[in-house]
Design a protein around this motif. Structure first.
Motif, PDB file in Angstrom:
ATOM      1  N   GLY A  46       0.822  -1.197   0.000  1.00 45.39           N
ATOM      2  CA  GLY A  46       0.000   0.000   0.000  1.00 45.39           C
ATOM      3  C   GLY A  46       0.855   1.245   0.000  1.00 45.39           C
ATOM      4  N   ASN A  47       0.219   2.353  -0.330  1.00 44.71           N
ATOM      5  CA  ASN A  47       0.912   3.634  -0.287  1.00 44.71           C
ATOM      6  C   ASN A  47      -0.072   4.711   0.162  1.00 44.71           C
ATOM      7  N   ALA A  48       0.336   5.974   0.122  1.00 47.65           N
ATOM      8  CA  ALA A  48      -0.477   7.019   0.735  1.00 47.65           C
ATOM      9  C   ALA A  48      -0.394   8.329  -0.038  1.00 47.65           C
ATOM     10  N   ILE A  49      -1.415   9.153   0.190  1.00 50.01           N
ATOM     11  CA  ILE A  49      -1.472  10.484  -0.394  1.00 50.01           C
ATOM     12  C   ILE A  49      -1.618  11.513   0.724  1.00 50.01           C
ATOM     13  N   PRO A  50      -0.572  12.276   1.010  1.00 48.46           N
ATOM     14  CA  PRO A  50      -0.724  13.424   1.908  1.00 48.46           C
ATOM     15  C   PRO A  50      -1.318  14.599   1.114  1.00 48.46           C
ATOM     16  N   VAL A  51      -2.343  15.249   1.669  1.00 41.94           N
ATOM     17  CA  VAL A  51      -3.004  16.369   1.005  1.00 41.94           C
ATOM     18  C   VAL A  51      -2.672  17.648   1.765  1.00 41.94           C
ATOM     19  N   ALA A  52      -2.008  18.584   1.097  1.00 38.96           N
ATOM     20  CA  ALA A  52      -1.640  19.877   1.694  1.00 38.96           C
ATOM     21  C   ALA A  52      -2.671  20.934   1.298  1.00 38.96           C
ATOM     22  N   SER A  53      -2.644  22.050   1.998  1.00 41.61           N
ATOM     23  CA  SER A  53      -3.626  23.102   1.733  1.00 41.61           C
ATOM     24  C   SER A  53      -3.217  24.039   0.606  1.00 41.61           C
ATOM     25  N   SER A  54      -1.949  24.003   0.196  1.00 40.98           N
ATOM     26  CA  SER A  54      -1.478  24.881  -0.871  1.00 40.98           C
ATOM     27  C   SER A  54      -0.265  24.247  -1.547  1.00 40.98           C
ATOM     28  N   ILE A  55       0.074  24.782  -2.698  1.00 45.66           N
ATOM     29  CA  ILE A  55       1.249  24.286  -3.411  1.00 45.66           C
ATOM     30  C   ILE A  55       2.509  24.562  -2.592  1.00 45.66           C
ATOM     31  N   TYR A  56       2.555  25.715  -1.942  1.00 44.07           N
ATOM     32  CA  TYR A  56       3.706  26.040  -1.091  1.00 44.07           C
ATOM     33  C   TYR A  56       3.858  24.984   0.005  1.00 44.07           C
ATOM     34  N   GLU A  57       2.762  24.665   0.704  1.00 47.98           N
ATOM     35  CA  GLU A  57       2.843  23.650   1.758  1.00 47.98           C
ATOM     36  C   GLU A  57       3.191  22.276   1.183  1.00 47.98           C
ATOM     37  N   ALA A  58       2.663  21.951   0.015  1.00 43.94           N
ATOM     38  CA  ALA A  58       3.005  20.677  -0.619  1.00 43.94           C
ATOM     39  C   ALA A  58       4.505  20.603  -0.898  1.00 43.94           C
ATOM     40  N   CYS A  59       5.070  21.714  -1.373  1.00 43.77           N
ATOM     41  CA  CYS A  59       6.521  21.760  -1.618  1.00 43.77           C
ATOM     42  C   CYS A  59       7.295  21.584  -0.318  1.00 43.77           C
ATOM     43  N   LYS A  60       6.835  22.225   0.745  1.00 42.69           N
ATOM     44  CA  LYS A  60       7.511  22.084   2.048  1.00 42.69           C
ATOM     45  C   LYS A  60       7.427  20.632   2.533  1.00 42.69           C
ATOM     46  N   TYR A  61       6.247  20.009   2.386  1.00 38.36           N
ATOM     47  CA  TYR A  61       6.120  18.595   2.749  1.00 38.36           C
ATOM     48  C   TYR A  61       7.081  17.748   1.923  1.00 38.36           C
ATOM     49  N   PHE A  62       7.116  17.983   0.624  1.00 41.91           N
ATOM     50  CA  PHE A  62       8.003  17.216  -0.246  1.00 41.91           C
ATOM     51  C   PHE A  62       9.448  17.335   0.226  1.00 41.91           C
ATOM     52  N   GLU A  63       9.884  18.547   0.557  1.00 41.94           N
ATOM     53  CA  GLU A  63      11.248  18.755   1.049  1.00 41.94           C
ATOM     54  C   GLU A  63      11.490  17.986   2.337  1.00 41.94           C
ATOM     55  N   LEU A  64      10.517  17.991   3.246  1.00 42.11           N
ATOM     56  CA  LEU A  64      10.666  17.248   4.504  1.00 42.11           C
ATOM     57  C   LEU A  64      10.768  15.747   4.248  1.00 42.11           C
ATOM     58  N   PHE A  65       9.954  15.227   3.327  1.00 41.54           N
ATOM     59  CA  PHE A  65      10.006  13.795   3.027  1.00 41.54           C
ATOM     60  C   PHE A  65      11.320  13.381   2.387  1.00 41.54           C
ATOM     61  N   GLN A  66      12.030  14.318   1.758  1.00 41.53           N
ATOM     62  CA  GLN A  66      13.325  13.997   1.159  1.00 41.53           C
ATOM     63  C   GLN A  66      14.386  13.714   2.218  1.00 41.53           C
ATOM     64  N   LYS A  67      14.105  14.054   3.468  1.00 48.73           N
ATOM     65  CA  LYS A  67      15.034  13.806   4.579  1.00 48.73           C
ATOM     66  C   LYS A  67      14.659  12.538   5.350  1.00 48.73           C
ATOM     67  N   THR A  68      13.772  11.733   4.779  1.00 47.62           N
ATOM     68  CA  THR A  68      13.291  10.509   5.426  1.00 47.62           C
ATOM     69  C   THR A  68      13.587   9.321   4.514  1.00 47.62           C
ATOM     70  N   PRO A  69      13.198   8.116   4.929  1.00 47.88           N
ATOM     71  CA  PRO A  69      13.378   6.958   4.043  1.00 47.88           C
ATOM     72  C   PRO A  69      12.570   7.051   2.732  1.00 47.88           C
ATOM     73  N   PHE A  70      11.710   8.056   2.598  1.00 47.23           N
ATOM     74  CA  PHE A  70      10.908   8.204   1.384  1.00 47.23           C
ATOM     75  C   PHE A  70      11.641   8.941   0.268  1.00 47.23           C
ATOM     76  N   ARG A  71      12.864   9.347   0.514  1.00 46.17           N
ATOM     77  CA  ARG A  71      13.641  10.010  -0.538  1.00 46.17           C
ATOM     78  C   ARG A  71      13.644   9.100  -1.769  1.00 46.17           C
ATOM     79  N   ASN A  72      13.322   9.658  -2.911  1.00 49.69           N
ATOM     80  CA  ASN A  72      13.221   8.939  -4.183  1.00 49.69           C
ATOM     81  C   ASN A  72      12.035   7.975  -4.260  1.00 49.69           C
TER      82      ASN A  72
END
Length: 180
Positions: free
Chosen positions: A23-49
């Motif tokens: 399975g996988n997941a979809i995080p839903v952000a309130s704006s493109i800016y927040e989505a970008c910030k989430y994406f950057e945070l996930f790049q520092k976790t095992p989800f990188r790539n």
């Protein structure tokens, strides 16, 4: 945002469909800016790539978008632009599709066909309608949603793809059905 990222990382280590990589997941952000910030945070976790960013933003289209950008300052707009510029490095436009569209199509294909290789699609509104992804087991909502948008988010998780999935899960971080 850090709490949401930590919760998602934790869930992937303990929730059966997520930890089994079915399975996988979809995080839903309130704006493109927040989505970008989430994406950057996930790049520092095992989800990188193993994480993609799917919004209506296209850095080559004069920043025209149908979704809320959340960019209140030039610095915020620069964060969005820089995130996408980095994201699209090495992607080539092809077959009449822009670099962004090629990237998104590849990410969506991995998400639906190879959940172990694309664990997260960080979105704003895009993909909450007319996107069939049976492996999607969780939707993490960090925005207010109501009516049709909320219904579609719930439907994303309830597509069945095997005996190990009876239904999906919605995790809400902001009050659902609230305005603003």
């Amino acid at each position: 945002m850090d709490r949401v990222v930590s919760d998602i990382v934790f869930d992937f280590s303990v929730k059966p469909r997520l930890s089994s990589e079915r399975g996988n997941a979809i995080p839903v952000a309130s704006s493109i800016y927040e989505a970008c910030k989430y994406f950057e945070l996930f790049q520092k976790t095992p989800f990188r790539n193993k994480c993609a960013l799917i919004t209506s933003y296209n850095p080559n289209a004069q920043d025209i978008t149908k979704e809320e950008t959340g960019a209140n300052t030039d610095i915020d707009r620069q964060v969005i632009y820089n995130t996408y510029t980095e994201l699209l490095k090495g992607v080539e436009a092809m077959g009449g599709l822009s670099k962004t569209e090629v990237y998104e199509e590849a990410a969506k294909a991995l998400f639906t066909k190879e959940p172990a290789n694309m664990k997260l699609l960080v979105v704003v509104d895009k993909l909450l309608t007319a996107f069939d992804a049976p492996p999607c087991t969780y939707v993490y909502i960090d925005t207010s949603m109501q009516d049709h948008g909320l219904f579609q988010a719930i439907c994303r998780t309830n597509r069945l793809d095997g005996e190990d999935k009876d239904f999906g899960y919605i995790v809400a971080y902001k009050g659902l059905c609230e305005k603003g």
